[in-house]
Design a protein around this motif. Structure first.
Motif, mmCIF file in Angstrom:
data_model
loop_
_atom_site.group_PDB
_atom_site.id
_atom_site.type_symbol
_atom_site.label_atom_id
_atom_site.label_comp_id
_atom_site.label_asym_id
_atom_site.label_seq_id
_atom_site.Cartn_x
_atom_site.Cartn_y
_atom_site.Cartn_z
ATOM 1 N N VAL A 133 1.025 -1.261 -0.106
ATOM 2 C CA VAL A 133 -0.005 0.054 0.180
ATOM 3 C C VAL A 133 0.814 1.149 -0.001
ATOM 4 O O VAL A 133 1.897 1.241 0.578
ATOM 5 N N GLY A 134 0.560 2.100 -0.762
ATOM 6 C CA GLY A 134 1.223 3.294 -1.034
ATOM 7 C C GLY A 134 0.704 4.717 -1.122
ATOM 8 O O GLY A 134 -0.622 4.614 -1.624
ATOM 9 N N LEU A 135 1.503 5.722 -1.307
ATOM 10 C CA LEU A 135 1.013 7.199 -1.669
ATOM 11 C C LEU A 135 1.949 7.467 -2.988
ATOM 12 O O LEU A 135 3.083 7.180 -2.651
ATOM 13 N N CYS A 136 1.452 8.187 -3.689
ATOM 14 C CA CYS A 136 2.405 8.658 -4.943
ATOM 15 C C CYS A 136 2.055 10.019 -5.110
ATOM 16 O O CYS A 136 1.033 10.550 -5.240
ATOM 17 N N HIS A 137 3.127 10.943 -5.341
ATOM 18 C CA HIS A 137 3.053 12.370 -5.324
ATOM 19 C C HIS A 137 3.436 12.855 -6.800
ATOM 20 O O HIS A 137 3.590 14.040 -7.024
ATOM 21 N N CYS A 138 3.506 11.766 -7.521
ATOM 22 C CA CYS A 138 4.121 12.146 -9.118
ATOM 23 C C CYS A 138 2.906 13.136 -9.941
ATOM 24 O O CYS A 138 1.791 13.084 -9.414
ATOM 25 N N LYS A 139 3.296 13.469 -10.819
ATOM 26 C CA LYS A 139 2.564 14.270 -11.740
ATOM 27 C C LYS A 139 1.231 13.537 -12.357
ATOM 28 O O LYS A 139 0.162 14.137 -12.420
ATOM 29 N N ASP A 140 1.453 12.474 -12.648
ATOM 30 C CA ASP A 140 0.636 11.621 -13.462
ATOM 31 C C ASP A 140 -0.616 11.285 -12.258
ATOM 32 O O ASP A 140 -1.849 11.332 -12.736
ATOM 33 N N CYS A 141 -0.204 10.964 -11.341
ATOM 34 C CA CYS A 141 -1.182 10.728 -10.197
ATOM 35 C C CYS A 141 -1.751 11.874 -9.800
ATOM 36 O O CYS A 141 -3.064 11.749 -9.279
ATOM 37 N N ARG A 142 -1.278 12.987 -9.563
ATOM 38 C CA ARG A 142 -1.852 14.034 -9.020
ATOM 39 C C ARG A 142 -2.935 14.554 -10.111
ATOM 40 O O ARG A 142 -3.951 15.058 -9.845
ATOM 41 N N LYS A 143 -2.490 14.532 -11.419
ATOM 42 C CA LYS A 143 -3.345 14.777 -12.464
ATOM 43 C C LYS A 143 -4.818 13.887 -12.580
ATOM 44 O O LYS A 143 -5.699 14.346 -12.586
ATOM 45 N N THR A 144 -4.488 12.638 -12.440
ATOM 46 C CA THR A 144 -5.539 11.687 -12.528
ATOM 47 C C THR A 144 -6.514 11.645 -11.384
ATOM 48 O O THR A 144 -7.604 11.237 -11.415
ATOM 49 N N SER A 145 -6.029 11.991 -10.354
ATOM 50 C CA SER A 145 -6.839 11.924 -9.138
ATOM 51 C C SER A 145 -7.567 13.410 -8.922
ATOM 52 O O SER A 145 -8.445 13.517 -8.044
ATOM 53 N N SER A 148 -14.910 8.218 -13.283
ATOM 54 C CA SER A 148 -14.174 7.707 -12.059
ATOM 55 C C SER A 148 -12.840 6.794 -12.479
ATOM 56 O O SER A 148 -13.162 6.024 -13.326
ATOM 57 N N ARG A 149 -11.854 7.061 -11.730
ATOM 58 C CA ARG A 149 -10.622 6.199 -11.593
ATOM 59 C C ARG A 149 -11.014 4.876 -11.212
ATOM 60 O O ARG A 149 -11.701 4.610 -10.352
ATOM 61 N N LEU A 150 -10.669 3.774 -12.053
ATOM 62 C CA LEU A 150 -10.712 2.487 -11.611
ATOM 63 C C LEU A 150 -9.454 1.670 -11.401
ATOM 64 O O LEU A 150 -8.457 2.320 -11.885
ATOM 65 N N PRO A 151 -9.742 0.433 -10.810
ATOM 66 C CA PRO A 151 -8.313 -0.304 -10.684
ATOM 67 C C PRO A 151 -7.583 -0.590 -12.044
ATOM 68 O O PRO A 151 -8.407 -0.601 -13.139
ATOM 69 N N SER A 152 -6.566 -0.534 -11.853
ATOM 70 C CA SER A 152 -5.866 -0.892 -13.215
ATOM 71 C C SER A 152 -5.147 -2.099 -13.163
ATOM 72 O O SER A 152 -4.429 -2.448 -12.085
ATOM 73 N N VAL A 153 -5.283 -3.033 -14.020
ATOM 74 C CA VAL A 153 -5.017 -4.305 -13.892
ATOM 75 C C VAL A 153 -4.079 -4.829 -15.051
ATOM 76 O O VAL A 153 -4.144 -4.381 -16.188
ATOM 77 N N ARG A 154 -3.012 -5.542 -14.615
ATOM 78 C CA ARG A 154 -1.885 -5.907 -15.269
ATOM 79 C C ARG A 154 -1.930 -7.488 -15.240
ATOM 80 O O ARG A 154 -2.902 -8.182 -14.697
ATOM 81 N N GLU A 155 -0.896 -8.021 -15.877
ATOM 82 C CA GLU A 155 -1.096 -9.605 -15.937
ATOM 83 C C GLU A 155 -0.937 -10.222 -14.853
ATOM 84 O O GLU A 155 -1.644 -11.198 -14.277
ATOM 85 N N ASP A 156 -0.081 -9.643 -13.713
ATOM 86 C CA ASP A 156 0.073 -10.335 -12.491
ATOM 87 C C ASP A 156 -0.546 -9.256 -11.434
ATOM 88 O O ASP A 156 -0.355 -10.045 -10.191
#
Length: 150
Positions: free
Chosen positions: A27-39, A74-82
């Motif tokens: 579990v984490g927090l992200c302060h990057c530009k992409d996360c700021r913009k999408t949230s 709304s932002r939804l879960p991003s799913v990868r292969e794993d």
């Protein structure tokens, strides 16, 4: 591998619903530009589950590796292969017991009025295998999906 904990979530309009079973890998927090913009916020709070612990129903759209509801946006879960990356704010039950961030990413972009989380690992950018190996019992799970820009 999974315990009995089940958490559910959805988009704002309810057109997309999902659930995760068991405890997250991290579990984490992200302060990057992409996360700021999408949230639309100063940071993004997320939890990563193994892909097999994730189920969803509904139609989603994706842009830049990030999923959202095409109806309400709304932002939804991003799913990868794993793995599945779930935004903590999209979960139905709050407070989200047991989902306390253990690390922060892109701390150089953290607002000055936000303080580092006590006892959380701090990373200038994304976590790396070398940095995370000391924190995680399973270093192969250290990838942070979709963190691309400062």
């Amino acid at each position: 591998m999974f315990n009995d904990v089940m958490r559910s979530g959805s988009c704002l309009c309810g057109g997309v619903q999902f659930r995760v079973t068991g405890e997250p890998l991290r579990v984490g927090l992200c302060h990057c530009k992409d996360c700021r913009k999408t949230s639309g916020s100063a940071y993004q709070a997320f939890a990563i589950w193994p892909r097999q612990a994730f189920e969803s129903a509904g139609i989603t759209s994706t842009y830049g590796g990030r999923s959202f509801c095409p109806t309400c946006g709304s932002r939804l879960p991003s799913v990868r292969e794993d793995e599945a990356e779930v935004m903590i704010g999209s979960l139905d039950v709050v407070p989200t017991e047991g989902l306390e961030p253990s690390y922060e990413l892109w701390i150089g972009r953290r607002e000055q009025w936000l303080h580092p989380l006590p006892e959380a690992s701090q990373f200038e950018r994304d976590r790396t295998v070398a940095e995370s190996a000391a924190d995680d019992a399973e270093p192969e799970t250290v990838r942070e999906p979709y963190r691309k820009s400062a």
